[in-house]
Design a protein around this motif. Structure first.
Motif, PDB file in Angstrom:
ATOM      1  N   LEU A   4       9.690 -50.943  33.509  1.00 48.36           N
ATOM      2  CA  LEU A   4      10.719 -50.190  34.203  1.00 48.36           C
ATOM      3  C   LEU A   4      10.057 -49.368  35.298  1.00 48.36           C
ATOM      4  O   LEU A   4       9.158 -48.577  35.017  1.00 48.36           O
ATOM      5  CB  LEU A   4      11.464 -49.261  33.246  1.00 48.36           C
ATOM      6  CG  LEU A   4      12.126 -49.911  32.030  1.00 48.36           C
ATOM      7  CD1 LEU A   4      12.718 -48.836  31.122  1.00 48.36           C
ATOM      8  CD2 LEU A   4      13.218 -50.881  32.472  1.00 48.36           C
ATOM      9  N   VAL A   5      10.510 -49.548  36.527  1.00 53.41           N
ATOM     10  CA  VAL A   5       9.946 -48.841  37.666  1.00 53.41           C
ATOM     11  C   VAL A   5      11.042 -48.011  38.310  1.00 53.41           C
ATOM     12  O   VAL A   5      12.042 -48.557  38.782  1.00 53.41           O
ATOM     13  CB  VAL A   5       9.333 -49.808  38.691  1.00 53.41           C
ATOM     14  CG1 VAL A   5       8.777 -49.036  39.882  1.00 53.41           C
ATOM     15  CG2 VAL A   5       8.234 -50.633  38.040  1.00 53.41           C
ATOM     16  N   GLU A   6      10.845 -46.697  38.341  1.00 56.70           N
ATOM     17  CA  GLU A   6      11.831 -45.778  38.883  1.00 56.70           C
ATOM     18  C   GLU A   6      11.503 -45.394  40.320  1.00 56.70           C
ATOM     19  O   GLU A   6      10.339 -45.362  40.719  1.00 56.70           O
ATOM     20  CB  GLU A   6      11.895 -44.504  38.037  1.00 56.70           C
ATOM     21  CG  GLU A   6      12.291 -44.731  36.593  1.00 56.70           C
ATOM     22  CD  GLU A   6      12.389 -43.431  35.828  1.00 56.70           C
ATOM     23  OE1 GLU A   6      12.797 -42.404  36.414  1.00 56.70           O
ATOM     24  OE2 GLU A   6      12.060 -43.436  34.626  1.00 56.70           O
ATOM     25  N   SER A   7      12.548 -45.056  41.058  1.00 54.91           N
ATOM     26  CA  SER A   7      12.390 -44.557  42.414  1.00 54.91           C
ATOM     27  C   SER A   7      13.616 -43.728  42.780  1.00 54.91           C
ATOM     28  O   SER A   7      14.630 -43.757  42.083  1.00 54.91           O
ATOM     29  CB  SER A   7      12.202 -45.702  43.412  1.00 54.91           C
ATOM     30  OG  SER A   7      13.328 -46.557  43.426  1.00 54.91           O
ATOM     31  N   GLY A   8      13.516 -42.988  43.877  1.00 54.80           N
ATOM     32  CA  GLY A   8      14.659 -42.280  44.416  1.00 54.80           C
ATOM     33  C   GLY A   8      14.659 -40.777  44.234  1.00 54.80           C
ATOM     34  O   GLY A   8      15.538 -40.096  44.768  1.00 54.80           O
ATOM     35  N   GLY A   9      13.709 -40.240  43.488  1.00 60.22           N
ATOM     36  CA  GLY A   9      13.644 -38.803  43.318  1.00 60.22           C
ATOM     37  C   GLY A   9      13.209 -38.109  44.596  1.00 60.22           C
ATOM     38  O   GLY A   9      12.796 -38.744  45.564  1.00 60.22           O
ATOM     39  N   GLY A  10      13.316 -36.785  44.593  1.00 59.62           N
ATOM     40  CA  GLY A  10      12.915 -36.027  45.758  1.00 59.62           C
ATOM     41  C   GLY A  10      13.386 -34.598  45.685  1.00 59.62           C
ATOM     42  O   GLY A  10      13.838 -34.120  44.648  1.00 59.62           O
ATOM     43  N   GLN A 110      10.588 -37.249  39.799  1.00 54.94           N
ATOM     44  CA  GLN A 110      10.884 -35.826  39.917  1.00 54.94           C
ATOM     45  C   GLN A 110      12.093 -35.601  40.806  1.00 54.94           C
ATOM     46  O   GLN A 110      12.178 -36.141  41.914  1.00 54.94           O
ATOM     47  CB  GLN A 110       9.678 -35.077  40.485  1.00 54.94           C
ATOM     48  CG  GLN A 110       9.912 -33.589  40.723  1.00 54.94           C
ATOM     49  CD  GLN A 110      10.034 -32.793  39.443  1.00 54.94           C
ATOM     50  OE1 GLN A 110       9.278 -33.014  38.496  1.00 54.94           O
ATOM     51  NE2 GLN A 110      10.987 -31.872  39.408  1.00 54.94           N
ATOM     52  N   VAL A 111      13.019 -34.778  40.318  1.00 52.39           N
ATOM     53  CA  VAL A 111      14.157 -34.314  41.096  1.00 52.39           C
ATOM     54  C   VAL A 111      14.089 -32.797  41.155  1.00 52.39           C
ATOM     55  O   VAL A 111      14.071 -32.134  40.117  1.00 52.39           O
ATOM     56  CB  VAL A 111      15.495 -34.765  40.482  1.00 52.39           C
ATOM     57  CG1 VAL A 111      16.674 -34.098  41.197  1.00 52.39           C
ATOM     58  CG2 VAL A 111      15.625 -36.281  40.538  1.00 52.39           C
TER      59      VAL A 111
END
Length: 115
Positions: A4-10, A110-111
């Motif tokens: 599972l590869v996550e993306s989109g935080g900021g 991280q958000v």
């Protein structure tokens, strides 16, 4: 074996939006697997934010109802979390999870919501 590869935080200001993605690969049968998003704020335990059951029922933590939307693209084998009207208390590390075999977690993203 599942990855599972996550993306989109900021980093966003209060009231802003983010969309998190969790791309799955491996042996998982994506369409019939329960999946969810969890978050862990500093100094707090990890909590379920939103989930999709094996029968495609959606559920949300009370704190995010009306603001967050969980969805998945079966063909792309990707889980999403659309987060609108973000609040500082939404800050934390967000993890996707699939309830397959022993269970698998994404690496976390991280958000941070500033006030």
């Amino acid at each position: 074996q599942v990855q599972l590869v996550e993306s989109g935080g900021g980093l966003v200001q209060a009231g802003g939006s983010l969309r998190l993605s969790c791309a799955a690969s491996g042996s998982i049968i994506f369409s019939v697997t329960a999946m969810g998003w969890y978050r862990q704020a500093p100094g707090k335990q990890r909590e379920l934010v939103a989930g999709i059951t094996s029968s495609s029922r959606l559920n949300y933590a009370d704190s995010v109802k009306g603001r967050f939307t969980i969805s998945r693209d079966i063909a792309e084998r990707t889980l999403y979390l659309q987060m609108n009207s973000l609040k500082p208390e939404d800050t934390g590390v967000y993890y996707c999870h699939v309830n397959y075999g022993p269970g698998y977690w994404g690496q976390g993203t991280q958000v941070t919501v500033s006030s």
